[in-house]
Design an enzyme around this catalytic site. Structure first.
Site, PDB file in Angstrom:
ATOM      1  N   PRO A  74      17.754   2.820  -2.955  1.00  0.00           N
ATOM      2  CA  PRO A  74      17.259   3.932  -3.771  1.00  0.00           C
ATOM      3  C   PRO A  74      17.702   5.287  -3.237  1.00  0.00           C
ATOM      4  CG  PRO A  74      15.442   2.701  -2.715  1.00  0.00           C
ATOM      5  CD  PRO A  74      16.718   2.288  -2.065  1.00  0.00           C
ATOM      6  N   ARG A  94      20.164  16.958  -3.125  1.00  0.00           N
ATOM      7  CA  ARG A  94      19.507  15.651  -3.055  1.00  0.00           C
ATOM      8  C   ARG A  94      19.286  15.092  -4.462  1.00  0.00           C
ATOM      9  NH1 ARG A  94      20.795  16.363   1.381  1.00  0.00           N
ATOM     10  NH2 ARG A  94      19.626  16.205   3.324  1.00  0.00           N
ATOM     11  N   TRP A 146      12.265  24.609   4.848  1.00  0.00           N
ATOM     12  CA  TRP A 146      13.172  24.327   5.968  1.00  0.00           C
ATOM     13  C   TRP A 146      14.637  24.356   5.526  1.00  0.00           C
ATOM     14  CZ3 TRP A 146      10.532  19.241   8.055  1.00  0.00           C
ATOM     15  CH2 TRP A 146       9.267  19.575   8.581  1.00  0.00           C
ATOM     16  N   LEU A 188      12.940   9.436  -3.080  1.00  0.00           N
ATOM     17  CA  LEU A 188      11.890   9.071  -4.044  1.00  0.00           C
ATOM     18  C   LEU A 188      10.676   9.973  -3.906  1.00  0.00           C
ATOM     19  CD1 LEU A 188      12.095   5.246  -3.348  1.00  0.00           C
ATOM     20  CD2 LEU A 188      13.038   6.445  -5.340  1.00  0.00           C
ATOM     21  N   HIS A 220       8.547  13.720   3.388  1.00  0.00           N
ATOM     22  CA  HIS A 220       9.818  14.131   2.795  1.00  0.00           C
ATOM     23  C   HIS A 220       9.623  15.486   2.098  1.00  0.00           C
ATOM     24  CE1 HIS A 220      10.595   9.751   3.151  1.00  0.00           C
ATOM     25  NE2 HIS A 220      11.787  10.191   3.492  1.00  0.00           N
ATOM     26  N   LYS A 251      18.504  -0.029   8.462  1.00  0.00           N
ATOM     27  CA  LYS A 251      18.653  -0.433   7.058  1.00  0.00           C
ATOM     28  C   LYS A 251      20.011  -1.111   6.808  1.00  0.00           C
ATOM     29  CE  LYS A 251      14.684   0.556   5.322  1.00  0.00           C
ATOM     30  NZ  LYS A 251      13.860  -0.553   4.796  1.00  0.00           N
ATOM     31  N   GLY A 256       5.913   0.101  -2.570  1.00  0.00           N
ATOM     32  CA  GLY A 256       5.276  -1.204  -2.784  1.00  0.00           C
ATOM     33  C   GLY A 256       4.161  -1.133  -3.823  1.00  0.00           C
ATOM     34  N   ARG A 272       0.823  -1.222   0.000  1.00  0.00           N
ATOM     35  CA  ARG A 272       0.000   0.000   0.000  1.00  0.00           C
ATOM     36  C   ARG A 272       0.855   1.270   0.000  1.00  0.00           C
ATOM     37  NH1 ARG A 272      -5.062  -1.097  -0.568  1.00  0.00           N
ATOM     38  NH2 ARG A 272      -5.939  -2.817   0.622  1.00  0.00           N
ATOM     39  N   ASP A 297      19.376  20.995   8.029  1.00  0.00           N
ATOM     40  CA  ASP A 297      19.647  20.716   6.610  1.00  0.00           C
ATOM     41  C   ASP A 297      19.802  19.220   6.360  1.00  0.00           C
ATOM     42  OD1 ASP A 297      19.592  23.163   5.363  1.00  0.00           O
ATOM     43  OD2 ASP A 297      21.757  23.529   5.559  1.00  0.00           O
ATOM     44  N   SER A 318      17.980   2.620   1.648  1.00  0.00           N
ATOM     45  CA  SER A 318      17.922   4.054   1.381  1.00  0.00           C
ATOM     46  C   SER A 318      19.350   4.590   1.273  1.00  0.00           C
ATOM     47  CB  SER A 318      17.220   4.732   2.552  1.00  0.00           C
ATOM     48  OG  SER A 318      17.541   6.107   2.594  1.00  0.00           O
ATOM     49  N   SER A 319      19.514   5.679   0.520  1.00  0.00           N
ATOM     50  CA  SER A 319      20.861   6.252   0.377  1.00  0.00           C
ATOM     51  C   SER A 319      21.360   6.852   1.693  1.00  0.00           C
ATOM     52  CB  SER A 319      20.876   7.315  -0.723  1.00  0.00           C
ATOM     53  OG  SER A 319      19.950   8.338  -0.437  1.00  0.00           O
ATOM     54  N   CYS A 320      20.478   6.965   2.705  1.00  0.00           N
ATOM     55  CA  CYS A 320      20.951   7.527   3.979  1.00  0.00           C
ATOM     56  C   CYS A 320      21.760   6.512   4.789  1.00  0.00           C
ATOM     57  CB  CYS A 320      19.804   8.083   4.802  1.00  0.00           C
ATOM     58  SG  CYS A 320      18.794   6.817   5.535  1.00  0.00           S
ATOM     59  N   TYR A 374      17.237   5.097  11.671  1.00  0.00           N
ATOM     60  CA  TYR A 374      16.698   4.487  10.449  1.00  0.00           C
ATOM     61  C   TYR A 374      17.854   3.877   9.636  1.00  0.00           C
ATOM     62  CZ  TYR A 374      14.389   4.279   5.869  1.00  0.00           C
ATOM     63  OH  TYR A 374      13.887   3.880   4.656  1.00  0.00           O
TER      64      TYR A 374
HETATM   65  O1  GFB Z   1      13.203  14.954   2.319  1.00  0.00           O
HETATM   66  P1  GFB Z   1      13.861  15.213   3.616  1.00  0.00           P
HETATM   67  O2  GFB Z   1      12.980  15.255   4.806  1.00  0.00           O
HETATM   68  O3  GFB Z   1      14.942  14.139   3.832  1.00  0.00           O
HETATM   69  O4  GFB Z   1      14.608  16.632   3.559  1.00  0.00           O
HETATM   70  P2  GFB Z   1      16.510  13.857   3.893  1.00  0.00           P
HETATM   71  C1  GFB Z   1      15.496  16.971   2.532  1.00  0.00           C
HETATM   72  C2  GFB Z   1      15.946  18.413   2.693  1.00  0.00           C
HETATM   73  O5  GFB Z   1      14.830  19.272   2.405  1.00  0.00           O
HETATM   74  C3  GFB Z   1      16.424  18.807   4.091  1.00  0.00           C
HETATM   75  C4  GFB Z   1      14.712  20.275   3.409  1.00  0.00           C
HETATM   76  O6  GFB Z   1      17.539  19.670   3.966  1.00  0.00           O
HETATM   77  C5  GFB Z   1      15.229  19.560   4.681  1.00  0.00           C
HETATM   78  O7  GFB Z   1      15.571  20.503   5.668  1.00  0.00           O
HETATM   79  N1  GFB Z   1      13.315  20.743   3.501  1.00  0.00           N
HETATM   80  C6  GFB Z   1      12.890  21.985   3.158  1.00  0.00           C
HETATM   81  C7  GFB Z   1      12.245  20.064   3.932  1.00  0.00           C
HETATM   82  N2  GFB Z   1      11.589  22.136   3.419  1.00  0.00           N
HETATM   83  C8  GFB Z   1      11.153  20.943   3.886  1.00  0.00           C
HETATM   84  C9  GFB Z   1       9.871  20.477   4.317  1.00  0.00           C
HETATM   85  O8  GFB Z   1       8.873  21.204   4.312  1.00  0.00           O
HETATM   86  N3  GFB Z   1       9.812  19.166   4.716  1.00  0.00           N
HETATM   87  C10 GFB Z   1      10.904  18.344   4.712  1.00  0.00           C
HETATM   88  N4  GFB Z   1      10.760  17.080   5.098  1.00  0.00           N
HETATM   89  N5  GFB Z   1      12.143  18.782   4.342  1.00  0.00           N
HETATM   90  C11 GFB Z   1      15.539  11.643   4.765  1.00  0.00           C
HETATM   91  C12 GFB Z   1      15.928  10.714   5.872  1.00  0.00           C
HETATM   92  O9  GFB Z   1      16.527  12.607   4.790  1.00  0.00           O
HETATM   93  O10 GFB Z   1      15.570  11.059   3.483  1.00  0.00           O
HETATM   94  C13 GFB Z   1      15.390   9.368   5.728  1.00  0.00           C
HETATM   95  O11 GFB Z   1      15.611  11.321   7.109  1.00  0.00           O
HETATM   96  C14 GFB Z   1      15.431   8.832   4.311  1.00  0.00           C
HETATM   97  O12 GFB Z   1      16.089   8.521   6.585  1.00  0.00           O
HETATM   98  C15 GFB Z   1      14.965   9.846   3.317  1.00  0.00           C
HETATM   99  O13 GFB Z   1      16.725   8.403   3.977  1.00  0.00           O
HETATM  100  C16 GFB Z   1      15.111   9.409   1.881  1.00  0.00           C
HETATM  101  O14 GFB Z   1      17.023  13.556   2.534  1.00  0.00           O
HETATM  102  O15 GFB Z   1      17.269  14.926   4.610  1.00  0.00           O
END
Ligand code: GFB
Length: 316
Positions: free
Chosen positions: A161, A207, A200, A164, A177, A138, A15, A11, A267, A105-107, A134
């Site tokens: 990956p 990315r 933020w 995404l 995300h 992984k 997936g 879901r 960041d 995940s790439s993290c 996390y």
């Molecule tokens: O997508 P995101 O939460 O994941 O954030 P990460 C990516 C970047 O976008 C960070 C900025 O620098 C955030 O500060 N950002 C800007 C925002 N505005 C926003 C917003 O409104 N929401 C969010 N969420 N971010 C995650 C990992 O890291 O990526 C997980 O925590 C996983 O473990 C995933 O690997 C793919 O790329 O930083």
């Protein structure tokens, strides 16, 4: 033997994309809802596996979230992921399932890994603190697959990956995300004619983004033709600053106000672009350009929100 592929987590965004692809290829997909089977309950899971006898498993069930969710709920992220993946991998082995694709995940890579990140960078340095729980789960999943391959000869593999996006993504502002969060923020700001939207962080992090349908083709490519001990990266090999991505989403959504960067928010890792030459050598390559993928995802979001608004009106 007739093929029966269990997509665990069918879901979710990943997936569901894999399920769509396998079904479009006429392949036999097994699925079970969370309300019927809680993957954290080992004995229930083992009973289900014995009864349903998959020939292969694609493991897309995970507790996932953006940077804020990861740093706010470390216990949930480490417990749920470790428990679910260990139960599924061990259960698969006990049930005689010889093929499993684990998704990470790439993290998982070190915060300051050399870019683009090659698979062998794993565990060569400290992790990014906002998502280390996390990431540790992984990494353990990758190693669990390797352990069952080494000790029992199981053909279990792991695919990593990049970031995404796509249909069925999570649009909740606290746990999403960056792409779905900004899409929703810009959409709501457009409707309310808000003069500015808060993004933020500094806008400087880089990315690597990919539409989930491209990942689904990568995962099925690996299911069919990758059988190695080492995990394998899957990403388009291009990255964007958060500032650029925010401007692109604003354009796709049609928001014309200004962006304000809130540097008090984290960041995260400065950059995480992967080297995906291994999977490209298998014949995979991404097909969906970023702006096109964002536009179709926005259309999906509009339909989804419209459905929800309609349902809320009907139940009122
Ligand atoms: O997508 P995101 O939460 O994941 O954030 P990460 C990516 C970047 O976008 C960070 C900025 O620098 C955030 O500060 N950002 C800007 C925002 N505005 C926003 C917003 O409104 N929401 C969010 N969420 N971010 C995650 C990992 O890291 O990526 C997980 O925590 C996983 O473990 C995933 O690997 C793919 O790329 O930083």
């Amino acid at each position: 033997m007739e093929e029966r592929i269990w997509v665990a987590g069918h879901r979710g965004m990943v997936g569901s994309a894999i399920t769509r692809l396998l079904e479009s290829q006429g392949r036999n997909v097994l699925a079970v809802d969370r309300s019927t089977l809680d993957l954290r309950r080992q004995s229930e899971l083992e009973t289900w596996l014995r009864a349903n006898r998959p020939t292969a498993i694609i493991f897309a069930a995970a507790k996932v979230g953006g940077i804020l969710a990861n740093s706010s709920y470390p216990a949930d992220f480490i417990y749920d992921n470790l428990t679910i993946q260990t139960n599924v991998i061990h259960g698969a082995h006990k049930a005689g399932v010889d093929r499993l694709v684990f998704l990470g995940s790439s993290c998982i890579y070190p915060k300051f890994a050399a870019q683009p990140i090659v698979e062998s960078s794993l565990m060569t340095g400290p992790l990014e603190p906002t998502n280390e729980w996390y990431a540790i789960a992984k990494i353990a999943g990758v190693m669990t697959c390797q352990a069952y391959r080494r000790q029992h000869g199981r053909r279990y593999i792991s695919v990593m990956p990049c970031n995404l996006y796509g249909p069925n993504d999570n649009f909740d502002l606290q746990s999403a995300h960056v792409l779905p969060a900004l899409m929703r923020k810009f959409h709501e700001a457009k409707l309310s004619r808000a003069p500015e939207v808060v993004v933020w962080g500094t806008g400087a992090p880089l990315r690597e983004f990919m539409h989930v349908d491209d990942l689904a083709r990568g995962v099925v490519c690996c299911l069919d033709s990758y059988d190695e001990y080492d995990h394998i990266n899957c990403g388009p090999g291009m990255d964007h600053t958060i500032r650029d991505i925010a401007e692109t989403i604003a354009r796709v959504v049609g928001y014309e106000g200004s962006l304000v960067f809130d540097a008090s928010k984290p960041d995260g890792t400065p950059r995480k672009i992967m080297d995906s030459s291994r999977i490209r050598a298998l014949g995979w390559k991404p097909k969906i350009a970023l702006e096109e993928g964002l536009a179709s995802t926005y259309q999906w979001y509009l339909r989804h929100m419209a459905n929800r608004a309609e349902a809320e009106t009907q139940s009122a």
